[in-house]
Design a protein around this motif. Structure first.
Motif, PDB file in Angstrom:
ATOM      1  N   PHE A   1       3.151  10.195   8.850  1.00 57.33           N
ATOM      2  CA  PHE A   1       2.280   9.210   9.504  1.00 57.33           C
ATOM      3  C   PHE A   1       2.228   9.447  11.009  1.00 57.33           C
ATOM      4  N   LEU A   2       3.402   9.654  11.624  1.00 57.20           N
ATOM      5  CA  LEU A   2       3.455   9.829  13.073  1.00 57.20           C
ATOM      6  C   LEU A   2       2.743  11.112  13.497  1.00 57.20           C
TER       7      LEU A   2
ATOM      8  N   PRO B   1       2.923   8.405   0.206  1.00 57.62           N
ATOM      9  CA  PRO B   1       3.880   9.509   0.412  1.00 57.62           C
ATOM     10  C   PRO B   1       3.399  10.572   1.393  1.00 57.62           C
ATOM     11  N   ASP B   2       2.063  10.738   1.536  1.00 58.85           N
ATOM     12  CA  ASP B   2       1.551  11.750   2.464  1.00 58.85           C
ATOM     13  C   ASP B   2       1.367  11.220   3.881  1.00 58.85           C
ATOM     14  N   GLY B   3       1.766   9.927   4.116  1.00 55.49           N
ATOM     15  CA  GLY B   3       1.704   9.370   5.466  1.00 55.49           C
ATOM     16  C   GLY B   3       0.441   8.604   5.786  1.00 55.49           C
ATOM     17  N   THR B   4      -0.508   8.542   4.856  1.00 56.32           N
ATOM     18  CA  THR B   4      -1.712   7.742   5.105  1.00 56.32           C
ATOM     19  C   THR B   4      -1.393   6.262   4.971  1.00 56.32           C
ATOM     20  N   VAL B   5      -2.173   5.459   5.678  1.00 53.93           N
ATOM     21  CA  VAL B   5      -1.954   4.007   5.668  1.00 53.93           C
ATOM     22  C   VAL B   5      -2.702   3.395   4.491  1.00 53.93           C
ATOM     23  N   GLN B   6      -1.936   2.791   3.577  1.00 55.73           N
ATOM     24  CA  GLN B   6      -2.553   2.131   2.423  1.00 55.73           C
ATOM     25  C   GLN B   6      -2.966   0.696   2.736  1.00 55.73           C
ATOM     26  N   ALA B   7      -2.153   0.012   3.531  1.00 59.37           N
ATOM     27  CA  ALA B   7      -2.441  -1.400   3.847  1.00 59.37           C
ATOM     28  C   ALA B   7      -1.636  -1.810   5.069  1.00 59.37           C
ATOM     29  N   VAL B   8      -2.107  -2.854   5.716  1.00 63.65           N
ATOM     30  CA  VAL B   8      -1.363  -3.503   6.808  1.00 63.65           C
ATOM     31  C   VAL B   8      -1.269  -4.976   6.440  1.00 63.65           C
TER      32      VAL B   8
ATOM     33  N   GLN C   1      -8.355   0.449  14.333  1.00 58.47           N
ATOM     34  CA  GLN C   1      -9.665  -0.166  14.152  1.00 58.47           C
ATOM     35  C   GLN C   1      -9.641  -1.069  12.932  1.00 58.47           C
ATOM     36  N   ALA C   2     -10.549  -2.038  12.928  1.00 56.68           N
ATOM     37  CA  ALA C   2     -10.729  -2.892  11.758  1.00 56.68           C
ATOM     38  C   ALA C   2     -11.306  -2.026  10.629  1.00 56.68           C
ATOM     39  N   PRO C   3     -11.100  -2.372   9.362  1.00 58.46           N
ATOM     40  CA  PRO C   3     -10.528  -3.652   8.920  1.00 58.46           C
ATOM     41  C   PRO C   3      -9.012  -3.642   8.785  1.00 58.46           C
ATOM     42  N   LEU C   4      -8.359  -2.462   8.796  1.00 62.87           N
ATOM     43  CA  LEU C   4      -6.908  -2.427   8.606  1.00 62.87           C
ATOM     44  C   LEU C   4      -6.169  -3.006   9.808  1.00 62.87           C
ATOM     45  N   PHE C   5      -6.574  -2.605  11.005  1.00 67.57           N
ATOM     46  CA  PHE C   5      -5.858  -3.002  12.214  1.00 67.57           C
ATOM     47  C   PHE C   5      -6.708  -4.000  12.999  1.00 67.57           C
TER      48      PHE C   5
ATOM     49  N   ASP D   1       4.465   0.798  -3.343  1.00 69.12           N
ATOM     50  CA  ASP D   1       4.701  -0.470  -4.021  1.00 69.12           C
ATOM     51  C   ASP D   1       6.147  -0.952  -3.926  1.00 69.12           C
ATOM     52  N   GLU D   2       6.983  -0.242  -3.204  1.00 70.87           N
ATOM     53  CA  GLU D   2       8.377  -0.669  -3.079  1.00 70.87           C
ATOM     54  C   GLU D   2       8.463  -1.991  -2.327  1.00 70.87           C
TER      55      GLU D   2
END
Length: 609
Positions: A125-126, A39-46, A135-139, A154-155
């Motif tokens: 996020f933007l 909800p705060d715009g941080t990336v949880q997973a890709v 950068q790895a490991p997410l990207f 989780d939606e």
């Protein structure tokens, strides 16, 4: 009429919620990854959402807001795009900073004031994202230039599927129309040529993808992009006023029809032309589906022997005048069928042919086509497609199969149009086939059938190049000079084979076929003199066979004019090929019946193509 039929088909597809057809403002696009936001715009997973059922991962088709039509300008898509726009990173683009900035500005303006949690997460996020964070490991580097979508926590649904996002999308579409002016009739709002209603006119139509040879980014069926097309102060789409909704509908359903995959039987590739077809049945979708499957079988006959035999039975019945409903009660003969052939033309598409008629009419035309081509002995196990038919007009390459790339595109298109419309086959089809026979000496059953088909249809349409019908099987009573000369040439070749056996390096067909079929008077006297030498050898070794062959030669010569023709026109050379085919296969059949080893020709392997 083409666009009207496509729009009606789109509306029916939407009503039954067909998979692969998106609502107005959306389209199925290839998506490879999803970014999961907190909800705060941080990336949880890709997450990699590509389809991994095949040998190589493939992007998954998702219904997303329709992409912007890009040429050289920078235009971001709504809630999804490739990495250069979404993340400001790319392996190819040299203007990632501008593209990413445009993506941020567009969404800041579009989503201003939104209270939706998911859309607020995207804005957050933007605001905090920097390309340095890729950068790895997410990207991973393999993500570069792939298309991305967003999801909240989780939606299970993506951001563009949220009700608030759909409301914003509808507002954006309305704003685009409003920017062009909402007056009843103006330079950008006029009577739509498709619906007949006053509506905002699409200045640029969405791209059509899937046509072989066209640009991978898509091509246009309707477009005006030069000053030369400006008249009466109208430019671009105003020259052919089609509403935005109608433009979206016809391009969406065309993209659906042109999709690639083994499950799509409504698309055929014939040379450089991508052919699509669909049905419109009064009895509903069940009748329409049955009609589409039946037409697909007619255009691309099945390999299954039982299905091929069933199809041949239907075609034979139609050629004898029996109604389609009697031959197959599961088909509604009055079902309306539409066939559209599209070919690439730079950034545009050209309409190679457009045919609209009932299922029964199309079935009868294809039955007539099969009857015109029919020749005995039948050189195929399954009725030939146009693709296989046109392979016979290209040169034979030693050690390689012929390719349709070597065939003339206009010849393929004209032949397909003749089959669908019931019109005359192009004369160039006969000329090319005869030329190939003369150049490579390969008189296959398919080539003989083409010659027979062209000449038969011309006679059926009132073009009488001879006083007799073109025979389906061997006709010893025929008086066609070309046909009788072809028979005679086959007998002379057979005499040579019988006399010399396996010692023949090159038969008279290899050396003299072209000249014999074009200028008989210059070649046949020489061939007949040489044949006496072969007959002399046979009289010593097999006198009975020599007598039989002499009688056969005499009977054919007696049916010819007093003098050999100095030359044969193209239709005469076609008849020559047919006569040769009939007579040569009679000899092979006789040898098989007596237990001798039969001489196999290219005809017997033609069905393997």
């Amino acid at each position: 009429m083409i666009l009207q039929a496509l729009v009606r088909y789109y509306q029916r597809m939407v009503e039954r919620e067909a998979k692969g057809i998106a609502g107005y403002g959306y389209s199925p696009e290839k998506i490879s990854y999803e970014i999961v936001l907190a909800p705060d715009g941080t990336v949880q997973a890709v997450n990699d959402i590509r389809d991994t059922t095949g040998k190589k991962p493939q992007p998954r088709l998702l219904d997303v807001p329709q992409p912007e039509k890009r040429t050289v300008g920078i235009k971001p898509n709504f809630l999804w795009d490739k990495t250069s726009y979404v993340l400001g990173v790319s392996a190819t683009s040299k203007r990632t900073d501008k593209e990413h900035e445009a993506f941020k500005v567009f969404h800041e303006e579009a989503l201003a004031g939104t209270q939706d949690e998911g859309l607020q997460a995207l804005l957050a996020f933007l605001r905090r994202w920097s390309p340095d964070q890729f950068q790895a490991p997410l990207f991973l580097e393999e993500m570069l230039d792939a298309n991305l979508v967003f999801r909240l926590g989780d939606e299970r649904r993506h951001l563009h599927e949220r009700e608030a996002a759909q409301a914003v999308r509808a507002r954006l579409l309305g704003d685009e129309s409003a920017e062009e002016g909402a007056q009843p009739i103006s330079a950008s709002s006029a009577i739509c040529l498709v619906s007949g209603e006053v509506a905002p006119i699409a200045r640029l139509h969405p791209p059509i993808k899937g046509v072989n040879g066209a640009q991978s980014s898509g091509a246009s069926l309707v477009s005006f992009n030069l000053d030369a097309f400006t008249s009466y102060c109208k430019s671009q789409g105003d020259n052919a006023p089609i509403s935005e909704q109608a433009a979206f509908a016809y391009t969406s359903v065309l993209n659906y029809l042109l999709r690639r995959g083994p499950d799509n039987r409504q698309r055929q590739q014939v040379g450089d032309t991508s052919v699509v077809f669909w049905a419109e049945a009064a009895g509903g979708e069940v009748d329409a589906q049955a009609a589409e499957n039946f037409l697909a079988s007619l255009l691309m006959p099945p390999d299954d022997d039982s299905e091929a035999e069933r199809l041949r039975t239907v075609l034979d019945g139609l050629s004898k005048g029996r109604p389609l409903a009697e031959l197959d009660p599961g088909l509604a003969s009055g079902t309306r069928m539409y066939v559209l052939g599209l070919a690439p033309n730079a950034s545009r598409l050209s309409v190679r042919y457009w045919q609209a008629d009932t299922l029964e009419v199309f079935a009868k035309r294809l039955a007539e086509h099969a009857q015109d081509l029919r020749i005995e002995p039948l050189p195929w196990r399954v009725e030939p497609t146009v693709y296989r038919l046109l392979l016979a007009t290209v040169p034979n390459r030693e050690g390689a199969k012929p390719k349709t790339d070597d065939a003339f595109d206009n010849l393929i298109g004209e032949t397909m149009r003749a089959i669908l419309s019931g019109g005359l086959y192009p004369r160039s089809l006969l000329a090319n086939t005869v030329m190939r026979i003369r150049s490579d000496g390969n008189l296959s059953g398919m080539r003989a059938a083409i010659c027979k088909g062209v000449l038969t249809r011309e006679r059926r349409r009132g073009i009488h190049t001879s006083d007799e019908e073109i025979p389906v099987s061997l006709d010893k009573q025929s008086t066609l000079p070309g046909y009788q000369l072809g028979r005679l040439f086959a007998v002379l070749e057979y005499v040579q084979r019988c006399a010399l056996g396996g010692q023949v390096n090159a038969t008279i067909r290899d050396r003299y076929y072209g000249a014999a079929s074009a200028t008989p008077a210059a070649i046949f006297p020489v061939l007949l003199r040489n044949t006496q030498n072969h007959l002399g050898k046979l009289r010593k070794e097999r006198p009975g066979q020599a007598v039989t062959l002499e009688r056969e030669i005499r009977d054919i010569v007696e049916g010819l004019p007093d003098r050999f023709p100095r030359s044969l026109k193209i239709e005469g050379q076609g008849s020559f090929a047919i006569g040769y085919y009939h007579q040569s296969h009679t000899h092979f059949t006789k040898r098989d019946a007596t237990g001798d080893a039969a001489e196999h020709t290219e005809t017997e392997t033609e069905g393997a193509l």
